[in-house]
Design a protein around this motif. Structure first.
Motif, mmCIF file in Angstrom:
data_model
loop_
_atom_site.group_PDB
_atom_site.id
_atom_site.type_symbol
_atom_site.label_atom_id
_atom_site.label_comp_id
_atom_site.label_asym_id
_atom_site.label_seq_id
_atom_site.Cartn_x
_atom_site.Cartn_y
_atom_site.Cartn_z
ATOM 1 N N ILE A 90 -4.083 -7.752 -7.732
ATOM 2 C CA ILE A 90 -5.441 -7.497 -7.075
ATOM 3 C C ILE A 90 -5.515 -6.148 -6.346
ATOM 4 C CG2 ILE A 90 -7.247 -8.383 -5.732
ATOM 5 C CD1 ILE A 90 -4.583 -10.942 -6.799
ATOM 6 N N LYS A 91 -6.592 -5.378 -6.802
ATOM 7 C CA LYS A 91 -6.468 -4.099 -6.120
ATOM 8 C C LYS A 91 -7.869 -4.104 -5.449
ATOM 9 C CE LYS A 91 -6.031 0.428 -5.775
ATOM 10 N NZ LYS A 91 -5.745 1.294 -6.753
ATOM 11 N N LEU A 92 -7.772 -3.773 -3.673
ATOM 12 C CA LEU A 92 -8.583 -3.864 -3.069
ATOM 13 C C LEU A 92 -8.783 -2.488 -2.426
ATOM 14 C CD1 LEU A 92 -7.426 -7.029 -0.829
ATOM 15 C CD2 LEU A 92 -9.233 -6.951 -2.777
ATOM 16 N N LYS B 141 0.781 -1.043 0.041
ATOM 17 C CA LYS B 141 -0.207 0.131 0.140
ATOM 18 C C LYS B 141 0.847 1.327 -0.004
ATOM 19 C CE LYS B 141 -3.882 2.326 2.318
ATOM 20 N NZ LYS B 141 -4.895 2.128 3.509
ATOM 21 N N ASN B 142 0.974 1.887 -1.044
ATOM 22 C CA ASN B 142 1.507 3.211 -1.098
ATOM 23 C C ASN B 142 3.030 3.166 -1.169
ATOM 24 O OD1 ASN B 142 -0.748 4.773 -1.917
ATOM 25 N ND2 ASN B 142 -1.176 4.964 0.157
ATOM 26 N N ARG B 143 3.530 1.999 -1.490
ATOM 27 C CA ARG B 143 4.935 1.832 -1.373
ATOM 28 C C ARG B 143 5.632 1.394 -2.822
ATOM 29 N NH1 ARG B 143 4.372 1.002 4.579
ATOM 30 N NH2 ARG B 143 4.395 -1.476 4.100
ATOM 31 N N ALA B 144 5.566 2.203 -3.847
ATOM 32 C CA ALA B 144 5.708 1.511 -5.202
ATOM 33 C C ALA B 144 7.208 1.569 -5.298
ATOM 34 C CB ALA B 144 5.191 2.532 -6.161
ATOM 35 N N GLY C 95 -5.382 -0.827 -1.597
ATOM 36 C CA GLY C 95 -6.004 0.718 -1.787
ATOM 37 C C GLY C 95 -4.696 1.703 -1.803
ATOM 38 N N SER C 96 -3.681 1.505 -2.804
ATOM 39 C CA SER C 96 -2.783 2.485 -3.019
ATOM 40 C C SER C 96 -3.185 3.447 -3.802
ATOM 41 C CB SER C 96 -1.453 1.798 -3.619
ATOM 42 O OG SER C 96 -0.914 0.735 -2.911
ATOM 43 N N GLU C 97 -2.458 4.613 -3.472
ATOM 44 C CA GLU C 97 -3.061 5.988 -4.319
ATOM 45 C C GLU C 97 -1.751 6.460 -5.089
ATOM 46 O OE1 GLU C 97 -4.308 8.631 -1.396
ATOM 47 O OE2 GLU C 97 -6.132 7.683 -1.058
ATOM 48 N N ASP C 98 -0.643 5.667 -5.097
ATOM 49 C CA ASP C 98 0.466 6.113 -6.003
ATOM 50 C C ASP C 98 0.401 5.102 -7.077
ATOM 51 O OD1 ASP C 98 1.218 3.521 -5.086
ATOM 52 O OD2 ASP C 98 3.006 4.147 -3.752
ATOM 53 N N ASN C 99 1.552 4.980 -7.722
ATOM 54 C CA ASN C 99 1.837 4.268 -9.235
ATOM 55 C C ASN C 99 2.031 2.893 -9.060
ATOM 56 O OD1 ASN C 99 4.312 4.933 -8.212
ATOM 57 N ND2 ASN C 99 5.233 4.760 -10.179
#
Length: 678
Positions: free
Chosen positions: A309-311, A260-263, A289-293
């Motif tokens: 898989i995106k949750l 999560k948010n640690r691309a 639920g990431s908001e980065d790339n």
């Protein structure tokens, strides 16, 4: 039905007439089967290839200085096109029903493999006579082998061979490879089905013994040792010198990564998976639920099968449960996105899997890239519940689990923290068996946001941990738990390759070179007098008896290249040497020149400033007048210099005043008392 079958035979100068009879028999009785012949180093391969082509047999030529039936069969099975494989020899013929019975047995039971006991034909039945002989004639002349065994014919699904890594490539010549493979098929969960009856037989064509391979007896000892002592299921995890098999992907292991948010961390994590010596079947990335790339990083080609898989942000534990539910391999590694696999991790996990193993775990290395710090944690090898042995026993990220076990014991999503500890406790209390790999398998990143270092509710997590200990260990008290931790056997993995770690994360702990030389002062003095030697190895560490060798230790350095002159110097003098991790064993402390262990009530005497040409004389004089053990040392002095010295063994404090008076009277050199230096 026969088109589903591949027959694989290994060969090396074992008699072209018998090979012709065997191949011809297979082709007549099972015309639709694929036959694969592996010529493993025959002196003249041309007639062997011509024979194979004439019978529509797939011919493979392999070079090898030593015959290996295991390697020959592995190469043939790898080239086989059909889902069911029969392995046999170039001097074996089958009755017509063997082929169909093998297929029927394996198709009827997905967990079965077929085995046929061998019968021996007599010497009077010449190889040419077997060509036209009926099954009834062969049965009348043959005798069953007195020792029941699994050689001659085994049939199995090619997928089972792939799953276990094939026959063991360490086994040379022949003898034992069939038994070992049979045992491993059983350990993997398959059931042997013995095919019996006069219409389902295999016959060995008589020939004089051919065990004339140089070193064959030694190879047989090695093979027997593997059969007897190696209870593992998975083999050929490490390439062997002189033999390069196909690139290895294991269908036994999946990897699940929750992120999560640690691309940026995820990209490095995936690179470490791609660098495995044995690749996983697939990698499942669960994005909580990431908001980065993160999606872009996961979508790039990584050289392996990746499922993304995106949750909508359901939490770490629930995300892990979803990821493990999607795994299809027999085992699964669950990783944090910031962690890095060492290249041999999957191979190391598989190497210790036996028939009853549910969990495989190894040592781990905590690293903080910002602080440039490393902490090597080998873990502990514990019988029973690892929770009973205190901390630093097993790390969740350095563990491979049975997939079915993770489904039977999912992560407890109601817990705020330590759901992995809860998971391990429930598994082991239920009887799960865990084995240590004997290696380090993981670089465990410490950073802001990692569960290991950044829990916004530490007090609640601490209460969770305490509750879990009470839940899993109701009969234990804190004192007993502490005693268990002390009594636990500390695992001692092989030292990791620090230069490899430096390549992965950009830094590594200091390294030094330790060189061992015999304890002979006359041989030691020329080296001590060498300015070049002193520059490279300014310290001697002495331990043990006076007859023990002396250990020189170089200054520690983080630059691998600066160790090379020291290694070259040691090699030039023909001395045993090794890399010492985490700096030099002997270091100054405060204003003390060296650090020696001194028990309470004891001291040592230190004789300083001895001229290099007189150290032997001084040592001999002291040894003649006392019972002290005397060890030569080289002390660092400011600025960057060195001096020769002698230090005694332990002396009781009550005797030190008299010892000092005698020492000053016997030798003209400064004498100091060393006490309580650590």
């Amino acid at each position: 039905m026969d088109a589903q079958l591949s027959i694989v035979i290994g060969f090396r100068d074992w008699g072209l007439d018998r090979l012709k009879t065997s191949l011809g028999s297979h082709r007549r009785k099972c015309p639709d089967a694929e036959i694969v012949l592996v010529d493993f180093g025959s002196q003249d391969g041309a007639p062997v290839e011509a024979l194979a082509r004439s019978l529509s047999v797939k011919y493979l030529r392999r070079e090898g200085p030593v015959w290996s039936r295991s390697r020959a069969l592995n190469d043939g099975i790898d080239a086989a096109s059909n889902p069911i494989v029969v392995i046999t020899d170039a001097d074996i013929i089958f009755t017509a029903d063997v082929y169909e019975q093998c297929i029927r047995q394996i198709e009827a039971d997905a967990n079965a493999f077929a085995v046929v006991q061998c019968w021996d034909l007599p010497p009077e039945l010449h190889v040419d006579d077997t060509v036209a002989a009926s099954d009834q004639t062969l049965a009348q002349h043959a005798t069953i082998r007195p020792r029941w065994g699994v050689g001659g014919c085994s049939a199995f699904r090619k997928s089972a061979w792939q799953h276990m890594g094939g026959l063991d490539n360490r086994m040379l010549a022949w003898g034992g490879e069939d038994t070992d493979f049979f045992n491993r098929l059983r350990r993997s969960g398959l059931r042997p089905a013995w095919l019996e009856g006069e219409r389902t037989r295999i016959y060995h064509i008589y020939h004089p013994p051919t065990r004339t391979i140089a070193g064959g007896a030694d190879y047989l000892v090695i093979n027997r040792n593997i059969v007897k002592n190696d209870a593992s299921v998975y083999r050929n995890l490490v390439p062997l010198e002189g033999y390069v098999p196909s690139a290895r992907t294991s269908d036994a292991v999946d990897v699940v990564i929750v992120t999560k948010n640690r691309a940026a961390y995820l990209e490095a994590c995936l690179r470490s998976v791609a660098a495995q010596t044995v690749a996983p079947a697939s990698v499942i990335v669960v994005d909580d639920g990431s908001e980065d790339n993160t999606a872009e990083i996961a979508g790039r080609g990584h050289g392996f099968d990746l499922h993304y898989i995106k949750l909508p942000g359901v939490g770490t534990w629930r995300s892990r449960n979803i990821g493990t539910s999607l795994a299809t391999a027999k085992f699964v590694c669950v990783m944090d996105d910031g962690d890095l696999m060492l290249p041999g991790r999957i191979a190391d996990h598989l190497s210790v899997i036996e028939s009853d193993t549910d969990i495989s775990y190894g040592g781990w290395i905590n690293f903080d890239q910002a602080a440039r710090s490393l902490d090597l944690v080998p873990g502990k090898s514990v019988d029973g519940n690892p929770l009973r042995s205190g901390g630093q026993v097993i790390a969740h990220g350095a563990t491979m689990f049975s997939t079915q076990l993770l489904r039977d014991f999912p992560y407890t999503t109601a817990l705020r923290g330590d759901a992995d500890l809860d998971l391990m406790g429930r598994m082991v209390l239920a009887g799960a068996k865990a084995r240590h790999t004997g290696t380090f398998v993981l670089l465990r990143r410490l950073h802001q946001g990692a569960m290991a270092t950044d829990d916004p509710n530490r007090e609640r997590a601490a209460r969770t941990r305490s509750a879990l200990h009470n839940l899993h260990l109701p009969e234990r008290r804190i004192a007993e738990l502490t005693a268990g931790a002390r009594a636990a056997k500390r695992a001692l993995p092989a030292s990791p390759d620090m230069r490899l770690i430096r390549d992965i994360i950009g830094f590594a702990p200091p390294e030094a070179i330790e060189v061992t030389v015999p304890r002979r002062i006359d041989a030691l003095l020329p080296l001590l007098a060498s300015a070049e030697w002193m520059d490279r190895f300014p310290i001697i560490e002495q331990a043990g008896k006076p007859s023990d060798p002396v250990r020189f230790v170089s200054q520690a350095t983080e630059t691998a290249e600066s160790l090379k002159p020291a290694e070259d110097l040691a090699r030039a003098h023909g001395m045993a040497h090794r890399v010492v991790v985490q700096g030099t064993p002997v270091q100054p402390r405060g204003d003390r020149p060296i650090r020696w262990s001194v028990r309470p009530g004891h001291s040592r005497l230190l004789f300083r400033g001895i001229e290099s040409g007189k150290i032997g004389e001084v040592r001999a004089k002291l040894a003649a007048r006392s019972k002290w053990r005397l060890y030569p040392v080289v002390l660092p002095t400011a600025p960057g210099g060195t001096e020769l010295a002698l230090v005694t063994g332990l002396i009781r404090d009550a005797r030190v005043p008299g010892a000092l008076r005698k020492a000053r009277a016997w030798v003209k050199t400064p004498v100091e008392r060393l006490a309580g230096t650590r």
